[in-house]
Design a protein around this motif. Structure first.
Motif, PDB file in Angstrom:
ATOM      1  N   LYS A 159      80.794  89.450 -50.993  1.00 23.09           N
ATOM      2  CA  LYS A 159      80.648  88.824 -49.776  1.00 23.09           C
ATOM      3  C   LYS A 159      80.387  88.493 -48.665  1.00 23.09           C
ATOM      4  N   ASP A 160      79.012  89.448 -48.949  1.00 23.74           N
ATOM      5  CA  ASP A 160      78.198  89.319 -47.188  1.00 23.74           C
ATOM      6  C   ASP A 160      76.966  88.726 -48.634  1.00 23.74           C
ATOM      7  N   TRP A 161      76.856  88.728 -49.437  1.00 25.56           N
ATOM      8  CA  TRP A 161      76.145  87.835 -50.594  1.00 25.56           C
ATOM      9  C   TRP A 161      76.412  86.420 -50.110  1.00 25.56           C
ATOM     10  N   HIS A 162      77.362  86.263 -50.123  1.00 19.31           N
ATOM     11  CA  HIS A 162      78.056  84.259 -50.543  1.00 19.31           C
ATOM     12  C   HIS A 162      78.650  83.907 -49.026  1.00 19.31           C
ATOM     13  N   ALA A 163      78.262  85.044 -48.584  1.00 12.81           N
ATOM     14  CA  ALA A 163      78.514  84.478 -46.313  1.00 12.81           C
ATOM     15  C   ALA A 163      76.848  84.359 -46.189  1.00 12.81           C
ATOM     16  N   GLY A 164      75.814  84.786 -46.544  1.00 12.43           N
ATOM     17  CA  GLY A 164      74.797  84.606 -46.096  1.00 12.43           C
ATOM     18  C   GLY A 164      74.363  85.328 -45.225  1.00 12.43           C
ATOM     19  N   ARG A 165      75.360  86.271 -45.285  1.00 12.77           N
ATOM     20  CA  ARG A 165      74.636  87.433 -43.873  1.00 12.77           C
ATOM     21  C   ARG A 165      73.624  88.752 -44.670  1.00 12.77           C
ATOM     22  N   VAL A 166      72.384  88.685 -43.736  1.00  9.47           N
ATOM     23  CA  VAL A 166      72.293  89.817 -43.918  1.00  9.47           C
ATOM     24  C   VAL A 166      71.397  91.219 -42.963  1.00  9.47           C
ATOM     25  N   ARG A 167      71.476  92.121 -43.464  1.00  4.34           N
ATOM     26  CA  ARG A 167      70.641  93.357 -41.937  1.00  4.34           C
ATOM     27  C   ARG A 167      69.380  93.698 -42.371  1.00  4.34           C
ATOM     28  N   ILE A 168      68.599  92.971 -41.082  1.00  2.00           N
ATOM     29  CA  ILE A 168      67.617  93.351 -40.858  1.00  2.00           C
ATOM     30  C   ILE A 168      67.172  94.147 -39.819  1.00  2.00           C
ATOM     31  N   VAL A 169      65.984  95.646 -39.680  1.00  2.00           N
ATOM     32  CA  VAL A 169      65.997  96.355 -38.084  1.00  2.00           C
ATOM     33  C   VAL A 169      64.391  95.834 -38.228  1.00  2.00           C
ATOM     34  N   ARG A 170      64.240  95.095 -37.332  1.00  2.00           N
ATOM     35  CA  ARG A 170      62.596  95.076 -36.819  1.00  2.00           C
ATOM     36  C   ARG A 170      62.298  96.388 -35.642  1.00  2.00           C
ATOM     37  N   GLY A 171      61.336  96.436 -36.451  1.00  2.00           N
ATOM     38  CA  GLY A 171      60.801  97.852 -36.152  1.00  2.00           C
ATOM     39  C   GLY A 171      60.871  99.675 -38.578  1.00  2.00           C
ATOM     40  N   GLY A 172      62.167  98.994 -38.439  1.00  2.91           N
ATOM     41  CA  GLY A 172      62.257  99.181 -40.071  1.00  2.91           C
ATOM     42  C   GLY A 172      63.316 100.190 -39.552  1.00  2.91           C
ATOM     43  N   ARG A 173      64.373  99.948 -40.602  1.00  4.93           N
ATOM     44  CA  ARG A 173      65.275 101.432 -40.548  1.00  4.93           C
ATOM     45  C   ARG A 173      65.500 102.799 -41.001  1.00  4.93           C
ATOM     46  N   ARG A 174      64.379 103.346 -41.583  1.00  2.00           N
ATOM     47  CA  ARG A 174      63.613 103.579 -41.904  1.00  2.00           C
ATOM     48  C   ARG A 174      63.375 105.174 -40.390  1.00  2.00           C
ATOM     49  N   LEU A 175      62.408 104.518 -39.978  1.00  2.35           N
ATOM     50  CA  LEU A 175      61.522 104.695 -38.381  1.00  2.35           C
ATOM     51  C   LEU A 175      63.204 104.951 -36.914  1.00  2.35           C
ATOM     52  N   LEU A 176      64.480 104.281 -38.047  1.00  5.22           N
ATOM     53  CA  LEU A 176      65.187 103.870 -36.640  1.00  5.22           C
ATOM     54  C   LEU A 176      66.501 105.268 -37.278  1.00  5.22           C
ATOM     55  N   ASN A 177      66.111 104.914 -38.681  1.00  2.46           N
ATOM     56  CA  ASN A 177      67.289 107.043 -38.679  1.00  2.46           C
ATOM     57  C   ASN A 177      66.526 108.118 -38.718  1.00  2.46           C
ATOM     58  N   THR A 178      64.894 108.064 -38.072  1.00  2.55           N
ATOM     59  CA  THR A 178      64.456 109.192 -37.985  1.00  2.55           C
ATOM     60  C   THR A 178      64.765 109.264 -36.300  1.00  2.55           C
ATOM     61  N   ARG A 179      65.024 108.506 -36.032  1.00  2.15           N
ATOM     62  CA  ARG A 179      65.105 109.045 -33.828  1.00  2.15           C
ATOM     63  C   ARG A 179      66.508 109.941 -34.078  1.00  2.15           C
ATOM     64  N   HIS A 180      67.740 110.685 -35.022  1.00  3.41           N
ATOM     65  CA  HIS A 180      68.330 111.277 -35.280  1.00  3.41           C
ATOM     66  C   HIS A 180      68.087 112.580 -35.951  1.00  3.41           C
ATOM     67  N   HIS A 181      66.719 112.482 -36.786  1.00  8.06           N
ATOM     68  CA  HIS A 181      66.164 113.995 -37.259  1.00  8.06           C
ATOM     69  C   HIS A 181      65.069 113.796 -36.743  1.00  8.06           C
ATOM     70  N   LEU A 182      64.738 113.613 -34.735  1.00 13.18           N
ATOM     71  CA  LEU A 182      63.229 114.785 -34.680  1.00 13.18           C
ATOM     72  C   LEU A 182      62.860 115.495 -34.990  1.00 13.18           C
ATOM     73  N   ALA A 183      63.818 116.649 -35.203  1.00 13.76           N
ATOM     74  CA  ALA A 183      63.376 117.840 -35.132  1.00 13.76           C
ATOM     75  C   ALA A 183      62.782 117.961 -36.830  1.00 13.76           C
ATOM     76  N   ASP A 184      63.459 116.881 -38.074  1.00 14.22           N
ATOM     77  CA  ASP A 184      62.364 117.027 -38.874  1.00 14.22           C
ATOM     78  C   ASP A 184      61.153 116.505 -39.402  1.00 14.22           C
ATOM     79  N   ALA A 185      60.785 115.622 -38.331  1.00 11.56           N
ATOM     80  CA  ALA A 185      60.220 114.488 -38.847  1.00 11.56           C
ATOM     81  C   ALA A 185      58.903 114.979 -37.632  1.00 11.56           C
ATOM     82  N   GLY A 186      59.180 116.646 -37.075  1.00 12.81           N
ATOM     83  CA  GLY A 186      58.253 116.700 -36.078  1.00 12.81           C
ATOM     84  C   GLY A 186      57.906 116.036 -34.951  1.00 12.81           C
ATOM     85  N   LEU A 187      58.918 115.312 -34.783  1.00 10.46           N
ATOM     86  CA  LEU A 187      58.572 114.238 -33.224  1.00 10.46           C
ATOM     87  C   LEU A 187      59.324 114.852 -32.479  1.00 10.46           C
ATOM     88  N   THR A 188      58.684 114.212 -30.793  1.00  6.06           N
ATOM     89  CA  THR A 188      59.546 113.746 -29.651  1.00  6.06           C
ATOM     90  C   THR A 188      60.315 112.958 -28.987  1.00  6.06           C
TER      91      THR A 188
END
Length: 539
Positions: A159-188
């Motif tokens: 459905k998204d393909w036919h509608a031309g709808r894409v999802r892009i994260v400036r900065g990277g989706r992986r880095l965005l998900n790291t925000r919820h796992h700061l302790a595992d990533a060793g970041l403050t």
């Protein structure tokens, strides 16, 4: 051999399409860093806004909407910065579109495999070419629920393909998900925020041929002096005329520096990107440019000096040198690497292993490298190897795409051609036909070494087997000798087998007489042939 699939023909890999070199901006003044941060934040906000507009346009985007976006950005920056931002947004949307298509195909493959396995009886045995049924009713039930989940996800993706709808994260989706796992990533939270903002900055300028030093926005002189054309909102920060800011630091590209200098002195286009490494606290400048397409050398010329057959494994390259006739020369060589740890560590390991491989290839005098055209997309399926988790992790850890790009770019600098071959049966047939004959008390041949020979022979156009199967006795005179070592059409290579003794059958031995008379022949045979055949040595 009826079940053997059709093998793809070997082909020459095209050369480099672009080049990128990087150098560090050392000894920047505090004012320089402050200006770079201000410009990156300002242009990053513009890039985010433009990307949002591009994604909203979807499939309705065209030249008119692109021009309108560029006009809106020109009012708050400049025409060249607006062109760089809009082009980057278009490229990001196109990349997300291709990834979306690949995701749809992956879901379809999973659905097809699940349907097939669910249709089989519980406990049905699989084969090498097809997986079997599930082991228990509980597993069958869980996979049936997963099939329903994949169908729902596939319907949403289509459905998204036919509608031309894409999802892009400036900065990277992986880095965005790291925000919820700061302790595992060793970041403050502060360190993560700094990294997140740095990844969203925009300090990129496309090159333009005919302009001074190939770029008007970020200009680098032959002496290494870097200056930036500031956007209109930050023009008051300029320290030179025409709204430019000149950094106190200079750059000097050690790798391909001569090629870069030739381009900027002839005012050919060079693109630049300035980025900040938050982990090291350093600023870097990357220069990139495109190369004209070079005609690939003919296959016959590439294999004239022999090839290096390379078998890619999870922890090493197994390489073997072959001459132009397909004969192994010398000893096998291994080039180890460790694909654990961070992404930068894995990339460095691949680069160092390829460097050692290429240096050895140049020392042997080979003119080409034969490598398998690996693609594990079909083998990474969770549905095909669900229980074999370690195997899925193994093949997923081999960076085939990055390996191909690295090998092509580094081999071009060494003057070596790359020949890609079909990977089917190379390990199996190599071990069957080459591992035992080449094993000696002083040489321990592994299955990977034999696979390297098989890959090299396939790159040369020779069959993997050293000899074909002998023909039946009643057809030997018509079929000819069983050798397949020489190239087709080579003279005196396909004659009959020479006599097994030093005298022709029916003659009297040169020293002595016969002890018994030969029996009368029951059938009339032709006179024995005396034409000898010649063959290049195998070893």
């Amino acid at each position: 051999m009826g079940g053997v699939r059709v093998l793809a023909a070997p082909f020459m890999v095209t050369g480099l399409a672009g080049v990128a070199v990087r150098d560090r901006l050392k000894c920047l003044a505090p004012e320089d860093e402050w200006v770079l941060r201000a410009v990156g934040e300002h242009q990053g906000a513009l890039a985010s806004r433009d990307l949002k507009t591009r994604c909203a346009d979807g499939l309705e985007h065209g030249a008119g909407s692109w021009a309108a976006r560029k006009r809106d950005l020109t009012r708050v920056s400049s025409s060249r910065i607006a062109g760089a931002i809009t082009k980057t947004s278009n490229d990001q949307w196109a990349l997300a579109r291709r990834c979306q298509a690949a995701h749809v195909r992956s879901l379809e493959d999973g659905i097809r495999t699940l349907k097939y396995r669910l249709s089989l009886p519980i406990g049905a045995k699989g084969t090498k070419r097809a997986v079997g049924g599930y082991r228990s009713r509980g597993e069958w039930f869980r996979k049936s629920r997963r099939l329903a989940d994949l169908k729902a996800r596939h319907a949403a993706a289509v459905k998204d393909w036919h509608a031309g709808r894409v999802r892009i994260v400036r900065g990277g989706r992986r880095l965005l998900n790291t925000r919820h796992h700061l302790a595992d990533a060793g970041l403050t939270e502060e360190r993560w925020r700094e990294r997140w903002e740095a990844e969203r900055w925009f300090l990129t300028a496309n090159g333009e041929s005919g302009k001074r030093f190939g770029n008007e926005t970020i200009r680098v002189t032959p002496t290494g002096q870097v200056s930036i054309k500031l956007p209109a909102a930050l023009a008051h920060l300029a320290n030179t005329k025409h709204g430019r800011y000149t950094l106190t630091s200079t750059v000097a590209f050690a790798h391909r520096g001569v090629e870069w200098a030739d381009r900027i002195e002839s005012n050919r286009a060079v693109a630049y990107r300035i980025h900040f490494d938050t982990a090291r606290g350093r600023w870097y400048l990357t220069a990139s440019w495109q190369r004209p397409l070079v005609q690939v050398i003919p296959w016959e010329a590439a294999r004239s000096g022999g090839v290096i057959g390379v078998d890619t494994n999870a922890d090493h390259f197994a390489a073997y040198r072959l001459d132009q006739h397909g004969n192994p020369v010398g000893e096998p060589h291994h080039f180890a690497y460790n694909l654990t740890g961070t992404t930068h560590h894995r990339d460095a390991q691949i680069r160092h292993a390829l460097t050692r491989l290429l240096h050895w290839a140049k020392q042997t005098g080979a003119t080409a490298i034969g490598i398998e055209d690996l693609d594990f997309n079909a083998e990474k399926s969770r549905e095909k190897h669900g229980r074999r988790k370690r195997f899925r992790q193994l093949i997923s850890g081999i960076p085939t795409g990055r390996l191909k790009a690295r090998l092509v770019s580094m081999a071009a600098g060494q003057g070596l051609a790359i020949i890609a071959v079909d990977p089917a049966y190379t390990s199996k047939w190599g071990g069957q036909h080459w591992q035992k004959p080449l094993t000696t008390p002083r040489r321990k041949m592994s299955r990977h070494d034999a696979a390297g020979i098989a890959i090299g022979r396939r790159a040369l156009g020779h069959p993997i087997r050293r000899r074909t199967a002998p023909p039946p006795h009643d057809r030997r005179d018509r079929v000819g000798h069983r050798t397949a070592q020489a190239a087709p059409g080579t003279r005196e290579r396909e004659g009959t087998r020479p006599p097994a003794t030093d005298h022709a059958p029916g003659d009297v031995p040169p020293h002595g007489t016969r002890k018994r008379q030969p029996s009368a022949p029951k059938t009339v045979r032709d006179a024995p042939r005396t034409h000898q055949w010649a063959q290049d040595p195998l070893m």
